[in-house]
Motif scaffolding. Structure first.
Motif, PDB file in Angstrom:
ATOM      1  N   ASN A  10       0.874  -1.167   0.000  1.00  0.00           N
ATOM      2  CA  ASN A  10       0.000   0.000   0.000  1.00  0.00           C
ATOM      3  C   ASN A  10       0.916   1.223   0.000  1.00  0.00           C
ATOM      4  O   ASN A  10       2.081   1.113  -0.363  1.00  0.00           O
ATOM      5  CB  ASN A  10      -0.975  -0.021   1.186  1.00  0.00           C
ATOM      6  CG  ASN A  10      -0.272  -0.102   2.541  1.00  0.00           C
ATOM      7  OD1 ASN A  10       0.910   0.214   2.672  1.00  0.00           O
ATOM      8  ND2 ASN A  10      -1.003  -0.544   3.547  1.00  0.00           N
ATOM      9  N   ASN A  11       0.410   2.383   0.396  1.00  0.00           N
ATOM     10  CA  ASN A  11       1.254   3.572   0.304  1.00  0.00           C
ATOM     11  C   ASN A  11       2.264   3.705   1.435  1.00  0.00           C
ATOM     12  O   ASN A  11       3.058   4.648   1.446  1.00  0.00           O
ATOM     13  CB  ASN A  11       0.388   4.837   0.208  1.00  0.00           C
ATOM     14  CG  ASN A  11      -0.531   4.995   1.411  1.00  0.00           C
ATOM     15  OD1 ASN A  11      -0.586   4.144   2.291  1.00  0.00           O
ATOM     16  ND2 ASN A  11      -1.286   6.084   1.430  1.00  0.00           N
ATOM     17  N   HIS A  12       2.280   2.766   2.413  1.00  0.00           N
ATOM     18  CA  HIS A  12       3.227   2.854   3.525  1.00  0.00           C
ATOM     19  C   HIS A  12       4.160   1.646   3.647  1.00  0.00           C
ATOM     20  O   HIS A  12       5.143   1.721   4.385  1.00  0.00           O
ATOM     21  CB  HIS A  12       2.471   3.024   4.851  1.00  0.00           C
ATOM     22  CG  HIS A  12       2.018   4.427   5.099  1.00  0.00           C
ATOM     23  ND1 HIS A  12       0.848   4.927   4.574  1.00  0.00           N
ATOM     24  CD2 HIS A  12       2.580   5.446   5.784  1.00  0.00           C
ATOM     25  CE1 HIS A  12       0.694   6.195   4.957  1.00  0.00           C
ATOM     26  NE2 HIS A  12       1.739   6.529   5.674  1.00  0.00           N
ATOM     27  N   ALA A  13       3.861   0.564   2.987  1.00  0.00           N
ATOM     28  CA  ALA A  13       4.694  -0.631   3.128  1.00  0.00           C
ATOM     29  C   ALA A  13       4.692  -1.426   1.826  1.00  0.00           C
ATOM     30  O   ALA A  13       3.686  -1.483   1.112  1.00  0.00           O
ATOM     31  CB  ALA A  13       4.201  -1.507   4.279  1.00  0.00           C
ATOM     32  N   PHE A  14       5.830  -2.048   1.545  1.00  0.00           N
ATOM     33  CA  PHE A  14       5.996  -2.916   0.375  1.00  0.00           C
ATOM     34  C   PHE A  14       6.622  -4.216   0.859  1.00  0.00           C
ATOM     35  O   PHE A  14       7.643  -4.209   1.532  1.00  0.00           O
ATOM     36  CB  PHE A  14       6.896  -2.254  -0.672  1.00  0.00           C
ATOM     37  CG  PHE A  14       7.067  -3.051  -1.935  1.00  0.00           C
ATOM     38  CD1 PHE A  14       6.435  -2.668  -3.102  1.00  0.00           C
ATOM     39  CD2 PHE A  14       7.885  -4.183  -1.967  1.00  0.00           C
ATOM     40  CE1 PHE A  14       6.600  -3.398  -4.281  1.00  0.00           C
ATOM     41  CE2 PHE A  14       8.040  -4.918  -3.117  1.00  0.00           C
ATOM     42  CZ  PHE A  14       7.405  -4.526  -4.291  1.00  0.00           C
ATOM     43  N   GLN A  15       5.988  -5.331   0.495  1.00  0.00           N
ATOM     44  CA  GLN A  15       6.493  -6.638   0.928  1.00  0.00           C
ATOM     45  C   GLN A  15       6.489  -7.596  -0.253  1.00  0.00           C
ATOM     46  O   GLN A  15       5.605  -7.551  -1.109  1.00  0.00           O
ATOM     47  CB  GLN A  15       5.624  -7.188   2.058  1.00  0.00           C
ATOM     48  CG  GLN A  15       6.041  -8.579   2.548  1.00  0.00           C
ATOM     49  CD  GLN A  15       5.362  -8.959   3.848  1.00  0.00           C
ATOM     50  OE1 GLN A  15       5.454  -8.247   4.841  1.00  0.00           O
ATOM     51  NE2 GLN A  15       4.669 -10.086   3.850  1.00  0.00           N
ATOM     52  N   ARG A  59       3.825   8.107  -3.511  1.00  0.00           N
ATOM     53  CA  ARG A  59       2.835   8.967  -4.164  1.00  0.00           C
ATOM     54  C   ARG A  59       3.046   9.008  -5.674  1.00  0.00           C
ATOM     55  O   ARG A  59       2.161   9.443  -6.414  1.00  0.00           O
ATOM     56  CB  ARG A  59       2.924  10.397  -3.609  1.00  0.00           C
ATOM     57  CG  ARG A  59       2.717  10.528  -2.114  1.00  0.00           C
ATOM     58  CD  ARG A  59       2.978  11.947  -1.660  1.00  0.00           C
ATOM     59  NE  ARG A  59       4.333  12.380  -2.047  1.00  0.00           N
ATOM     60  CZ  ARG A  59       4.806  13.607  -1.859  1.00  0.00           C
ATOM     61  NH1 ARG A  59       4.041  14.527  -1.298  1.00  0.00           N
ATOM     62  NH2 ARG A  59       6.032  13.919  -2.233  1.00  0.00           N
ATOM     63  N   ARG A  60       4.217   8.569  -6.125  1.00  0.00           N
ATOM     64  CA  ARG A  60       4.568   8.651  -7.537  1.00  0.00           C
ATOM     65  C   ARG A  60       4.841   7.257  -8.104  1.00  0.00           C
ATOM     66  O   ARG A  60       5.138   6.319  -7.362  1.00  0.00           O
ATOM     67  CB  ARG A  60       5.809   9.540  -7.713  1.00  0.00           C
ATOM     68  CG  ARG A  60       5.633  10.949  -7.150  1.00  0.00           C
ATOM     69  CD  ARG A  60       6.898  11.768  -7.333  1.00  0.00           C
ATOM     70  NE  ARG A  60       6.758  13.098  -6.759  1.00  0.00           N
ATOM     71  CZ  ARG A  60       6.166  14.123  -7.364  1.00  0.00           C
ATOM     72  NH1 ARG A  60       5.654  13.953  -8.581  1.00  0.00           N
ATOM     73  NH2 ARG A  60       6.068  15.303  -6.771  1.00  0.00           N
ATOM     74  N   THR A 142      -7.386   9.364   2.206  1.00  0.00           N
ATOM     75  CA  THR A 142      -6.032   9.271   1.662  1.00  0.00           C
ATOM     76  C   THR A 142      -5.405   7.895   1.857  1.00  0.00           C
ATOM     77  O   THR A 142      -4.354   7.600   1.291  1.00  0.00           O
ATOM     78  CB  THR A 142      -5.113  10.322   2.331  1.00  0.00           C
ATOM     79  OG1 THR A 142      -5.113  10.105   3.751  1.00  0.00           O
ATOM     80  CG2 THR A 142      -5.610  11.730   2.040  1.00  0.00           C
ATOM     81  N   ASN A 143      -6.037   7.041   2.658  1.00  0.00           N
ATOM     82  CA  ASN A 143      -5.512   5.694   2.894  1.00  0.00           C
ATOM     83  C   ASN A 143      -6.069   4.667   1.927  1.00  0.00           C
ATOM     84  O   ASN A 143      -5.864   3.466   2.100  1.00  0.00           O
ATOM     85  CB  ASN A 143      -5.816   5.254   4.328  1.00  0.00           C
ATOM     86  CG  ASN A 143      -4.996   6.014   5.335  1.00  0.00           C
ATOM     87  OD1 ASN A 143      -3.842   6.319   5.099  1.00  0.00           O
ATOM     88  ND2 ASN A 143      -5.609   6.368   6.449  1.00  0.00           N
ATOM     89  N   ALA A 144      -6.828   5.109   0.943  1.00  0.00           N
ATOM     90  CA  ALA A 144      -7.390   4.190  -0.039  1.00  0.00           C
ATOM     91  C   ALA A 144      -7.485   4.913  -1.375  1.00  0.00           C
ATOM     92  O   ALA A 144      -7.452   6.135  -1.442  1.00  0.00           O
ATOM     93  CB  ALA A 144      -8.759   3.694   0.404  1.00  0.00           C
ATOM     94  N   GLY A 145      -7.608   4.154  -2.440  1.00  0.00           N
ATOM     95  CA  GLY A 145      -7.719   4.771  -3.758  1.00  0.00           C
ATOM     96  C   GLY A 145      -7.341   3.802  -4.844  1.00  0.00           C
ATOM     97  O   GLY A 145      -7.158   2.600  -4.614  1.00  0.00           O
TER      98      GLY A 145
END
Length: 281
Positions: A10-15, A59-60, A142-145
């Motif tokens: 998601n916008n805060h973590a990548f696994q 964000r990009r 802002t936590n979804a989209g």
């Protein structure tokens, strides 16, 4: 079934997480490593998230490059590289040793299907991936989209295979250099493995079972039947926490040794009694 999660994010973590299975019986996989051997950006600050101060600004748009390195037809190494505007972050998947990856060689050779999913209907559903740095904020605003995945390509890797245990550089990398995951244990606890998994923690006495573990649930403490656990339409789990549809209801469940179920119930009951009615629930 065997699975290689190239991008859980998601916008805060990548696994990124490979999941190996024992050999199937009658074309059915009965024992798989649900936790997998994951690598997650949350173990390193300033690597991934919204904001230009991060190596990867979520964000990009950014590129994800996953390399499957093999020797004599056997998978020996997995590498994930995130790239954005001249910066990159490299995940060497040091927790996935050669024995683990070898178990995925046959299924990769036979062919695996590509699947893209958008899931996680509540913060609790995704807590295994993003807490920390996230909290229990709702999946809205802002936590979804929308999420866009494009330009998917498959090609032969030109890079040579690295040594799995090569020492990491002691000098701090610049923003244009590869940042390599260290060989030390991350701050997050390692996932609990299912029985018969070669990378599991020291074996506990007795078989592992899934237990309804919600004190507000009238079925608290009951053990899920195997047919429910084996039904992907009624059961889903990450590491040792899961959700099951059973007996006309949805239940939060936890994996534990069957020999410890009653002791854990008794311990939790005593703790709640000592805390009184005002204690946590």
């Amino acid at each position: 079934c065997p699975e290689i999660d190239i991008m859980e994010a998601n916008n805060h973590a990548f696994q990124a997480t490979p999941h190996r299975c024992d050999a199937p019986r009658h074309r059915h996989y009965e024992m798989c490593d649900r936790g997998g051997c994951a690598s997650n950006t949350r173990d390193h600050s300033g690597v991934y998230g919204p904001g230009s101060a991060n190596v990867i600004d979520s964000r990009r748009p950014f590129d994800v490059d996953t390399e499957f390195l093999a020797k004599d037809g056997v998978l020996t190494h997995l590498r994930t590289t995130l790239r954005q505007r001249g910066r990159k972050f490299v995940m060497e998947h040091s927790k996935c040793d050669r024995t683990y990856l070898k178990r995925l060689s046959d299924v990769l050779r036979d062919g695996m299907s590509l699947r893209l999913t958008y899931w996680g209907d509540s913060p609790r559903t995704m807590s295994w991936m993003d807490i920390p740095p996230c909290d229990w904020a709702g999946c809205s605003g802002t936590n979804a989209g929308d999420a866009t995945v494009s330009d998917i390509r498959i090609s032969r890797a030109a890079a040579s295979q690295p040594a799995l245990n090569s020492p990491a550089s002691t000098a701090p990398p610049s923003m244009t250099e590869a940042i390599t995951l260290p060989q030390t244990t991350p701050s997050a606890p390692p996932p609990t493995q299912l029985p018969a998994a070669p990378l599991a923690s020291p074996p506990a006495a007795g078989p592992m079972v899934w237990v309804i573990w919600d004190v507000k649930d009238t079925s608290f403490g009951q053990i899920l039947p195997p047919d429910v656990v084996n039904d992907h339409k009624r059961f889903a789990a990450v590491e040792d926490d899961g959700v099951a549809e059973w007996q006309d209801g949805r239940h939060f469940v936890k994996l534990m040794p069957q020999s410890e179920v009653q002791r854990r119930i008794d311990d939790l009951t005593m703790t709640r009694l000592r805390q009184g009615p005002s204690g946590p629930r």
